[in-house]
Design an enzyme around this catalytic site. Structure first.
Site, PDB file in Angstrom:
ATOM      1  CB  SER A 168      -0.938   0.006   1.207  1.00  0.00           C
ATOM      2  OG  SER A 168      -1.814  -1.092   1.165  1.00  0.00           O
ATOM      3  CG  HIS A 195      -2.277   4.058   3.229  1.00  0.00           C
ATOM      4  ND1 HIS A 195      -3.620   3.936   3.498  1.00  0.00           N
ATOM      5  CD2 HIS A 195      -1.836   2.800   2.942  1.00  0.00           C
ATOM      6  CE1 HIS A 195      -3.984   2.670   3.375  1.00  0.00           C
ATOM      7  NE2 HIS A 195      -2.916   1.961   3.044  1.00  0.00           N
TER       8      HIS A 195
END
Length: 315
Positions: free
Chosen positions: A170, A222
């Protein structure tokens, strides 16, 4: 009659020049990453061998897959292996990185996935974002952004999240999104419909970061990946000015004086310095065992926002 340089034919001429100067690369690295990630997940399930390791949470899911069957959903709702298997294969665990000197986990965890759902979502995102970038900028630059963003996301995650196990691509994928945004900014003058492009991309980024504030999602990975990719985009993805590749065929008065515009050089230098400073400070803090939450008392809200529906204490 032919038109002189600088007349009404200029926009068309510049468009033709830009098309010539924007080579299309044949993407192979992004599909290779996808194949490698699927292969690693198969290895995860092979080593996990759920039937051979009874779980207190119940029976294995999809037992017809035999040793490739998934952990009980109460143990792993993403249809994947156990946490112990992920740790064995290189998942990100703060204590092992800092106290057991296993810094390699900052890289290996990028290639692991917690379950089949996790893998499918990440690989679809990779194809959606990565193919376009590799077509336009080639495998070297996009590969560097992918790996360094994944690394940057893991460093920030390890600084703020000391408990639990973290895996997945991610952070690397958010780095590709961040590089798309900085590429749009640094090459602003060559795009039409700029406002629509930046609003659309901005909406996608904000939406994904907002989802990251839900429980059981590592939003620090993230954010770290996005910041790394955003800065790398200014360094690796600037495009030359119109006509640079064919400047010798242009009249002297129409030739660009430099390959890039002045503001692109400024963004390149500033972004590189900020990136190096962020990596240096973050890595020093991490390996000294510093807790990022001690220096930012509100940052935990970036990772999880508690509500009446869920708690963030488990994170």
């Amino acid at each position: 009659m032919s038109k002189a340089p600088g007349s009404g034919s200029a926009p068309y001429y510049q468009q033709q020049q830009q098309q010539q100067e924007d080579p299309r690369w044949k993407p192979w690295m992004v599909p290779l990453i996808l194949i490698a990630s699927v292969a690693v997940f198969i290895v995860e399930m092979l080593i996990n061998n759920c039937p051979a390791h009874p779980s207190p949470y119940g029976g294995c899911v999809a037992r017809f897959l035999h040793r490739f069957s998934f952990q009980p959903l109460r143990d792993n709702p993403l249809f994947g292996p156990s946490s112990s298997t992920l740790i064995k294969l290189g998942a990100l665990v703060w204590d092992k990185v800092v106290h057991q000197h296993q810094a390699w986990r900052l890289i290996t965890s990028i290639w692991l996935h917690a379950g089949l759902i996790h893998l499918i979502v990440n690989m679809l995102s990779l194809l959606f974002v990565g193919i376009r970038l590799e077509q336009q900028f080639g495998f070297v630059r996009v590969g560097l952004i992918y790996l360094l963003s994944g690394f940057g996301g893991n460093v920030l995650s390890a600084l703020f999240l000391r408990n639990g196990v973290s895996v997945g691509a991610s952070g690397a994928l958010f780095g590709l999104l961040g590089s798309m945004l900085s590429e749009l900014i640094t090459n602003w003058t060559i795009y039409s419909n700029r406002a629509a492009a930046i609003l659309t991309l901005g909406f996608i980024i904000v939406l994904n970061l907002a989802v990251g504030t839900l429980p059981h999602v590592d939003n620090f990975a993230h954010i770290g990946g996005f910041i790394t990719g955003f800065l790398l985009g200014f360094v690796l993805l600037p495009r030359p000015q119109f006509g640079w590749m064919h400047r010798h065929d242009l009249p002297q008065s129409s030739q660009p004086r430099s390959k890039y515009k002045p503001y692109q050089y400024v963004l390149w230098v500033v972004s590189l310095l900020i990136l190096l400073a962020c990596f240096t400070v973050s890595l020093v803090m991490l390996f000294k065992g510093k807790n990022g939450n001690d220096h930012c008392h509100w940052c935990h809200y970036l990772n999880c926002i508690p509500t009446s529906k869920w708690s963030c204490d488990s994170r």
